[in-house]
Design a protein around this motif. Structure first.
Motif, short mmCIF file in Angstrom:
data_model
loop_
_atom_site.label_atom_id
_atom_site.label_comp_id
_atom_site.label_asym_id
_atom_site.label_seq_id
_atom_site.Cartn_x
_atom_site.Cartn_y
_atom_site.Cartn_z
N GLY A 48 0.84 -1.19 0.00
CA GLY A 48 0.00 0.00 0.00
C GLY A 48 0.88 1.24 0.00
O GLY A 48 2.09 1.17 0.06
N ILE A 49 0.22 2.38 -0.07
CA ILE A 49 0.91 3.66 0.03
C ILE A 49 0.33 4.37 1.24
O ILE A 49 -0.89 4.35 1.44
N GLN A 50 1.20 4.93 2.07
CA GLN A 50 0.73 5.55 3.32
C GLN A 50 1.19 7.00 3.41
O GLN A 50 2.35 7.29 3.13
N ASP A 51 0.28 7.86 3.82
CA ASP A 51 0.62 9.24 4.16
C ASP A 51 1.00 9.25 5.64
O ASP A 51 0.20 8.85 6.48
N GLN A 52 2.22 9.66 5.93
CA GLN A 52 2.70 9.66 7.30
C GLN A 52 2.47 11.04 7.95
O GLN A 52 2.52 12.06 7.26
N PRO A 53 2.26 11.06 9.26
CA PRO A 53 2.00 12.34 9.94
C PRO A 53 3.19 13.30 9.91
O PRO A 53 3.03 14.48 10.14
N TRP A 54 4.38 12.81 9.60
CA TRP A 54 5.56 13.68 9.55
C TRP A 54 5.80 14.26 8.16
O TRP A 54 6.83 14.86 7.89
N GLY A 55 4.82 14.07 7.23
CA GLY A 55 4.88 14.76 5.95
C GLY A 55 5.49 14.01 4.79
O GLY A 55 5.98 14.62 3.85
N THR A 56 5.44 12.68 4.84
CA THR A 56 5.92 11.88 3.71
C THR A 56 4.84 10.89 3.28
O THR A 56 3.95 10.56 4.05
N ARG A 57 4.96 10.46 2.02
CA ARG A 57 4.17 9.32 1.53
C ARG A 57 5.15 8.19 1.36
O ARG A 57 6.27 8.39 0.88
N GLU A 58 4.75 6.97 1.75
CA GLU A 58 5.69 5.86 1.76
C GLU A 58 5.09 4.56 1.22
O GLU A 58 3.92 4.29 1.40
N VAL A 59 5.95 3.80 0.55
CA VAL A 59 5.64 2.45 0.09
C VAL A 59 6.75 1.55 0.64
O VAL A 59 7.93 1.81 0.41
N SER A 60 6.38 0.50 1.37
CA SER A 60 7.37 -0.42 1.93
C SER A 60 7.21 -1.79 1.31
O SER A 60 6.09 -2.28 1.12
N VAL A 61 8.34 -2.41 0.99
CA VAL A 61 8.35 -3.77 0.47
C VAL A 61 9.35 -4.58 1.29
O VAL A 61 10.33 -4.05 1.80
N LYS A 62 9.08 -5.88 1.43
CA LYS A 62 9.97 -6.77 2.16
C LYS A 62 10.46 -7.87 1.24
O LYS A 62 9.72 -8.34 0.37
N ASP A 63 11.72 -8.29 1.46
CA ASP A 63 12.23 -9.44 0.72
C ASP A 63 11.95 -10.71 1.53
O ASP A 63 11.42 -10.63 2.64
#
Length: 77
Positions: A48-63
């Motif tokens: 997913g894509i997340q809007d973080q409260p500290w002002g970034t949008r993030e996408v995380s993936v794991k191997d």
């Protein structure tokens, strides 16, 4: 591995890191990157894509070893 201008050197040597490591990578267009991942239609990797409260949008993936790469982009208001 590489994507555009980003080049990441992966290592299999003992002691270079431990399973569960994390890395953060800034990107200029997180929405396009997210669409690219989703369009690949991977069965077990649909981040997913997340809007973080500290002002970034993030996408995380794991191997498969639990290492996490978080791609981030500042939110411009």
């Amino acid at each position: 591995m590489s994507k555009d201008e980003c080049l990441i050197h992966l290592s299999e040597h003992y002691g270079d890191s431990t399973p569960g490591a994390a890395g953060r990578i800034e990107t200029s267009d997180i929405d396009a990157f997210h669409r690219e991942l989703i369009d690949k239609n991977y069965k077990y990797a649909r981040p997913g894509i997340q809007d973080q409260p500290w002002g970034t949008r993030e996408v995380s993936v794991k191997d498969p070893f639990g290492n996490r790469l978080t791609f981030t982009n500042a939110i411009h208001t």
